[in-house]
Scaffold this motif. Structure first.
Motif, short mmCIF file in Angstrom:
data_model
loop_
_atom_site.label_atom_id
_atom_site.label_comp_id
_atom_site.label_asym_id
_atom_site.label_seq_id
_atom_site.Cartn_x
_atom_site.Cartn_y
_atom_site.Cartn_z
N ALA A 145 0.85 -1.19 0.00
CA ALA A 145 0.00 0.00 0.00
C ALA A 145 0.89 1.24 0.00
O ALA A 145 1.33 1.70 1.05
CB ALA A 145 -0.91 -0.01 1.23
N PRO A 146 1.20 1.78 -1.18
CA PRO A 146 2.18 2.86 -1.28
C PRO A 146 1.57 4.23 -1.00
O PRO A 146 0.36 4.42 -1.14
CB PRO A 146 2.63 2.78 -2.73
N LYS A 147 2.40 5.19 -0.60
CA LYS A 147 1.93 6.57 -0.48
C LYS A 147 2.98 7.53 -1.04
O LYS A 147 3.28 8.55 -0.44
CB LYS A 147 1.55 6.90 0.95
N LEU A 148 3.54 7.16 -2.17
CA LEU A 148 4.58 7.98 -2.77
C LEU A 148 3.99 9.29 -3.31
O LEU A 148 3.03 9.29 -4.07
CB LEU A 148 5.22 7.23 -3.95
N SER A 149 4.53 10.40 -2.89
CA SER A 149 4.09 11.68 -3.45
C SER A 149 5.29 12.55 -3.82
O SER A 149 5.13 13.60 -4.42
CB SER A 149 3.20 12.41 -2.47
N VAL A 150 6.49 12.11 -3.43
CA VAL A 150 7.68 12.91 -3.69
C VAL A 150 8.76 12.02 -4.29
O VAL A 150 8.97 10.90 -3.84
CB VAL A 150 8.22 13.54 -2.38
N VAL A 151 9.40 12.51 -5.34
CA VAL A 151 10.52 11.82 -5.95
C VAL A 151 11.71 12.77 -5.88
O VAL A 151 11.57 13.95 -6.18
CB VAL A 151 10.21 11.50 -7.43
N GLU A 152 12.85 12.27 -5.46
CA GLU A 152 14.04 13.12 -5.39
C GLU A 152 15.08 12.57 -6.37
O GLU A 152 15.41 11.39 -6.32
CB GLU A 152 14.60 13.17 -3.96
N ILE A 153 15.54 13.42 -7.25
CA ILE A 153 16.48 13.01 -8.29
C ILE A 153 17.73 13.87 -8.19
O ILE A 153 17.65 15.09 -8.27
CB ILE A 153 15.87 13.18 -9.70
N THR A 154 18.88 13.23 -8.00
CA THR A 154 20.13 13.99 -7.96
C THR A 154 20.74 14.03 -9.35
O THR A 154 20.48 13.16 -10.19
CB THR A 154 21.14 13.37 -6.97
N GLY A 155 21.53 15.05 -9.61
CA GLY A 155 22.16 15.20 -10.91
C GLY A 155 22.85 16.55 -10.98
O GLY A 155 23.22 17.12 -9.95
N ILE A 156 23.01 17.05 -12.19
CA ILE A 156 23.70 18.32 -12.40
C ILE A 156 22.77 19.24 -13.19
O ILE A 156 22.27 18.86 -14.25
CB ILE A 156 25.01 18.12 -13.21
N CYS A 157 22.55 20.45 -12.67
CA CYS A 157 21.63 21.37 -13.34
C CYS A 157 22.26 21.90 -14.64
O CYS A 157 23.48 21.82 -14.84
CB CYS A 157 21.23 22.52 -12.41
N ALA A 158 21.41 22.45 -15.50
CA ALA A 158 21.89 22.91 -16.80
C ALA A 158 22.95 24.00 -16.67
O ALA A 158 23.90 24.04 -17.46
CB ALA A 158 20.70 23.43 -17.62
N HIS A 159 22.81 24.88 -15.67
CA HIS A 159 23.79 25.97 -15.51
C HIS A 159 25.15 25.42 -15.13
O HIS A 159 26.18 25.88 -15.63
CB HIS A 159 23.30 26.96 -14.46
N CYS A 160 25.16 24.44 -14.23
CA CYS A 160 26.43 23.84 -13.82
C CYS A 160 27.05 23.04 -14.96
O CYS A 160 28.26 23.04 -15.15
CB CYS A 160 26.24 22.98 -12.59
N GLN A 161 26.20 22.38 -15.77
CA GLN A 161 26.72 21.67 -16.94
C GLN A 161 27.39 22.65 -17.88
O GLN A 161 28.47 22.41 -18.40
CB GLN A 161 25.60 20.95 -17.69
N ALA A 162 26.72 23.81 -18.09
CA ALA A 162 27.26 24.80 -19.02
C ALA A 162 28.56 25.40 -18.49
O ALA A 162 29.48 25.67 -19.24
CB ALA A 162 26.23 25.90 -19.25
N ALA A 163 28.60 25.62 -17.18
CA ALA A 163 29.79 26.26 -16.60
C ALA A 163 30.96 25.28 -16.50
O ALA A 163 32.11 25.69 -16.39
CB ALA A 163 29.45 26.80 -15.21
N GLY A 164 30.68 24.00 -16.55
CA GLY A 164 31.73 23.01 -16.34
C GLY A 164 31.86 22.81 -14.85
O GLY A 164 31.96 23.76 -14.09
N GLN A 165 31.82 21.57 -14.42
CA GLN A 165 31.75 21.33 -12.98
C GLN A 165 32.95 21.87 -12.23
O GLN A 165 32.87 22.23 -11.08
CB GLN A 165 31.63 19.82 -12.72
N SER A 166 34.12 21.93 -12.90
CA SER A 166 35.32 22.36 -12.20
C SER A 166 35.25 23.85 -11.84
O SER A 166 35.93 24.30 -10.92
CB SER A 166 36.55 22.10 -13.06
N LEU A 167 34.43 24.61 -12.57
CA LEU A 167 34.37 26.05 -12.33
C LEU A 167 33.36 26.42 -11.25
O LEU A 167 33.38 27.54 -10.74
CB LEU A 167 34.02 26.78 -13.62
N SER A 168 32.45 25.51 -10.93
CA SER A 168 31.39 25.89 -10.01
C SER A 168 31.83 25.74 -8.57
O SER A 168 32.66 24.90 -8.25
CB SER A 168 30.14 25.07 -10.29
N ALA A 169 31.28 26.56 -7.73
CA ALA A 169 31.68 26.56 -6.33
C ALA A 169 31.01 25.40 -5.61
O ALA A 169 29.91 25.03 -5.94
CB ALA A 169 31.27 27.85 -5.68
#
Ligand SMILES: [Zn+2]
Ligand SMILES: [Zn+2]
Length: 169
Positions: A145-169
């Motif tokens: 009997a599930p009650k899932l209402s929230v999904v959490e997904i980790t990853g890299i946002c478009a801005h950080c992808q564009a900036a290159g991960q090494s440049l982001s703080a």
């Protein structure tokens, strides 16, 4: 000035004062509509969460507020967070044990997915009702009997992808 649909992840250097002002106005409207008291403490806690688009832990909220007012007791902050969550103004990000201010107009019951950027820590929110329905249905088939209402997904946002991960703080 009309605001276009807000991006899921606002660009670096965006007018964040505007985000903050909009979110406070949204909270005032929600509280007024529900005849809820938007007390100064509740307002301060929401303001602390609005300091960026990163979710904050309860103790980070306390630290943030301690810069502008006498240090609050944890119980005071937790009560304010509970109030804000009950009214859909703050979401809890389970995987970070942290809290995210929300200025979206959405049904309290509607499923959402949080996109958590592992580089900058920002969290975006997208509707996830079809995904939650599918997962709940698959779980139900097993007799669960599930009650899932929230999904959490980790990853890299478009801005950080564009900036290159090494440049982001
Ligand atoms: Zn912003
Ligand atoms: Zn990012």
């Amino acid at each position: 000035m009309t605001t276009a649909a807000k991006p899921t992840f606002p660009a670096p250097g965006h007018d964040h004062d505007r985000c903050t002002a909009d979110a406070i106005t949204h909270a005032e409207q929600i509280c007024a509509g529900r005849a809820q008291n938007f007390t100064p403490i509740r307002r301060q806690v929401l303001r602390a969460l609005l300091s960026s688009h990163r979710p904050l832990g309860a103790y980070e909220v306390i630290d943030e507020l301690a810069r502008v007012m006498p240090r609050l007791a944890p119980i005071t902050v937790y009560r304010a967070l509970d109030f804000l969550m009950q009214n859909g103004l703050v979401h809890r990000i389970e995987s970070r044990n942290a809290f995210l201010a929300c200025a979206h107009d959405h049904d309290d019951a509607a499923a959402v997915a949080f996109l958590i950027c592992e580089s900058c820590g920002s969290v975006g929110e997208i509707p996830a009702a079809p995904v939650a329905q599918a997962l709940n249905e698959a779980a139900r088939l097993t007799g669960f009997a599930p009650k899932l209402s929230v999904v959490e997904i980790t990853g890299i946002c478009a801005h950080c992808q564009a900036a290159g991960q090494s440049l982001s703080a």
